[in-house]
Design a protein around this motif. Structure first.
Motif, short mmCIF file in Angstrom:
data_model
loop_
_atom_site.label_atom_id
_atom_site.label_comp_id
_atom_site.label_asym_id
_atom_site.label_seq_id
_atom_site.Cartn_x
_atom_site.Cartn_y
_atom_site.Cartn_z
N PHE A 142 0.80 -1.21 0.00
CA PHE A 142 0.00 0.00 0.00
C PHE A 142 0.84 1.27 0.00
CE2 PHE A 142 0.90 1.11 4.36
CZ PHE A 142 0.88 -0.07 5.10
N ALA A 143 2.15 1.14 0.07
CA ALA A 143 3.02 2.32 0.08
C ALA A 143 3.75 2.41 -1.25
CB ALA A 143 4.00 2.23 1.24
N SER A 144 4.55 3.46 -1.40
CA SER A 144 5.27 3.64 -2.65
C SER A 144 6.38 2.59 -2.76
CB SER A 144 5.87 5.05 -2.70
OG SER A 144 7.02 5.12 -1.89
N PRO A 145 6.79 2.26 -3.98
CA PRO A 145 7.85 1.24 -4.16
C PRO A 145 9.13 1.58 -3.41
CG PRO A 145 6.78 1.71 -6.25
CD PRO A 145 6.22 2.69 -5.26
N LYS A 146 9.39 2.86 -3.20
CA LYS A 146 10.62 3.29 -2.53
C LYS A 146 10.69 2.76 -1.09
CE LYS A 146 10.83 7.55 -1.51
NZ LYS A 146 11.16 8.92 -1.06
N VAL A 147 9.53 2.57 -0.45
CA VAL A 147 9.52 2.11 0.94
C VAL A 147 8.81 0.75 1.04
CG1 VAL A 147 9.71 4.39 1.99
CG2 VAL A 147 7.45 3.47 1.43
#
Lengths: 105, 400
Positions: free
Chosen positions: B140-145
């Motif tokens: 559910f978060a951005s790919p970066k995290v």
């Protein structure tokens, strides 16, 4: 007595807050003093069924129409005069404040 | 005075950039040099709190506190609905319902679980909240995290303005994890979020990574979605950081289970690795576990028939070097030194490494084995070592 205490937290006055993760309905948060006295502090009152407070629609459009009073509490954490905790279903976080100095928490 | 409609976006953006980290107090107001400033912790240390509890024959359970009074439904300051019952005089503000749009535009995930305040300053309190979701519907978060893009567990950061008595906003801080149940706050303005599982590549085609790890989620700035592998791969429950030493104590939600401590190479920086040890009790074996066709004895408190008041001594030992401790890695190769039986054996543990301790033997709960090496032979060790075992770990390709 406390029903399956799970998450715990210290209160600023040196007592413990215990979140229940059991089968009692409603699920509750308890205080536990250093001399071994336990007392209920907060109860889950989220009954959105027709026999409770009725259906509730969030701004997101999500409709809540079930009885969630048996859902576990979790994540209790104190910061000065604020107590934060979660109820896992339907999923909501609370910030509580009040006359803590009247009692042990 | 209250926040304007879009004030929360500026506050959240500032926190996400991490520039304000140095100006915020950790939850315990505890400096990295080790001087304890928190009034809560110092008061508790002076009062020796649990000595009072241990002296009581039994706890007293009251229907309600005689000081706060009985519980009654109280209207939520935000929705006006009686969501909670509280003693008279207490007020509350609800926030962050599953499905609500967060400050980063993403919907709030579900299954709110463990949480702690991790940082504060004069105007805001930052919390990190676990989401105990164990599905493979995607992060559910951005790919970066994000750790494993298939998994929908993780954490969100919440911001509360105590003087204004209102919630500011929230954002997704880490995702791609499984069943973030509990964890613990740290003195370095972060929350260690723990996965309560050991699923991984071996348990389903949906997963792209091994799970069963701890992750360090900061109050400000972007999280690193890199597991703290040296803290162990097992069904974690909670962690507790000793602010004086940086040692992190860990619990396990499994049957049977152990109680661990992680001794970091750099206190305050668990990502730099360290040693993991399991607590050993001074008690005779009463149970056994069979691994790879060999039976190992251990002490199981449940099999001992626990009754109130039972206690066991903990076996103490010095902090010895590599022989007595085990390092957990995502992929691990062990070699046992030649002992009474000469010859080296190799074993690769891909998943969970669970330590069961006997007086002279350390048991490894292996879930997968790669050839060569049909077995792992363990050499007995002197009893005064904490772990009681002499297993030497080698990097891939190293000679022991």
């Amino acid at each position: 007595m406390v029903n399956n205490p799970d998450n715990i937290a210290w209160s600023p006055r040196g007592s413990l807050i215990l979140c229940e993760d059991g089968s009692r309905n409603p699920q509750m948060i308890h205080g536990l003093t250093l001399d071994g006295t336990a007392f209920p502090f907060c109860a889950n009152n989220m009954d959105f069924s027709a026999t409770g407070m009725g259906s509730y629609t969030r701004p997101s459009g999500r409709v809540l129409s079930s009885n969630y009073t048996g859902s576990e509490s979790a994540g209790a954490t104190f910061h000065n005069e604020w107590l934060f905790f979660n109820i896992q279903s339907p999923g909501v976080t609370f910030a509580i404040t009040g006359p803590w100095d009247n009692g042990a928490l | 005075m209250s926040l304007r409609h879009d004030d929360h976006l500026d506050i959240i953006r500032e926190l996400a950039k991490g520039e304000s980290a140095g100006r915020m107090d950790p939850h315990w107001s505890f400096s990295r040099r080790g001087f304890l400033k928190s009034s809560v912790a110092s008061g508790a240390a002076l009062a020796m709190p649990f000595s009072a509890l241990s002296g009581k024959a039994h706890a007293v359970a009251l229907p309600y506190s005689p000081d706060y009074g009985p519980l009654a439904p109280v209207a939520d300051e935000v929705t006006g609905l009686p969501l909670l019952q509280l003693p008279a005089g207490f007020k509350y503000w609800s926030f962050g319902w599953t499905g609500d749009t967060m400050s980063d535009g993403r919907p709030t995930p579900g299954s709110h679980d463990g949480m702690a305040v991790v940082a504060s300053d004069a105007n805001k309190i930052v919390l990190v909240r676990n989401h105990e979701q164990g599905g493979t519907s995607g992060a559910f978060a951005s790919p970066k995290v994000t750790y494993d893009p298939a998994c929908n567990g993780g954490t969100t950061n919440l911001v509360f303005a105590p003087r204004l008595q209102q919630w500011v906003g929230a954002y997704a801080s880490i995702s791609g994890t499984i069943r973030n149940c509990a964890g613990g706050p740290t003195p370095w303005n972060s929350w260690i979020s723990c996965e309560e599982t050991t699923n991984g590549l071996h348990s389903g085609s949906a997963y792209t990574k091994q799970h069963g790890y701890c992750f360090d989620v900061p109050a400000v700035g972007a999280a690193r979605p890199v597991p703290l592998t040296d803290m162990g791969c097992f069904s974690h429950e909670a962690v507790a950081v000793n602010p004086a030493t940086g040692i992190i104590y860990e619990t396990e939600d499994s049957t049977p289970s152990g109680f661990y401590r992680f001794i970091p190479n750099m206190p305050g920086n668990p990502a730099a690795g360290g040693r993991l040890q399991m607590m050993r009790l001074a008690a005779a074996h009463n149970a056994s576990i069979t691994l790879l066709g060999t039976s190992y004895g251990y002490f199981n408190t449940g099999a001992a028939g626990m009754v109130a008041g039972m206690s066991w001594d903990v076996e103490l030992g010095g902090h010895r070097r590599a022989q007595q401790t085990l390092r957990f890695r995502h992929q691990l190769r062990w070699r046992a030194r030649p002992g009474p039986d000469p010859g080296r054996l190799e074993h690769r543990a891909r998943r969970r490494l669970l330590v069961r301790q006997r007086r002279d033997l350390c048991v490894l709960d292996q879930r997968r084995q790669r050839p060569p090496g049909p077995d792992l032979r363990l050499r007995s060790a002197p009893r005064d070592l904490y772990a009681g075992v002499r297993i030497e770990r080698c990097e891939r390709g190293q000679q022991p």
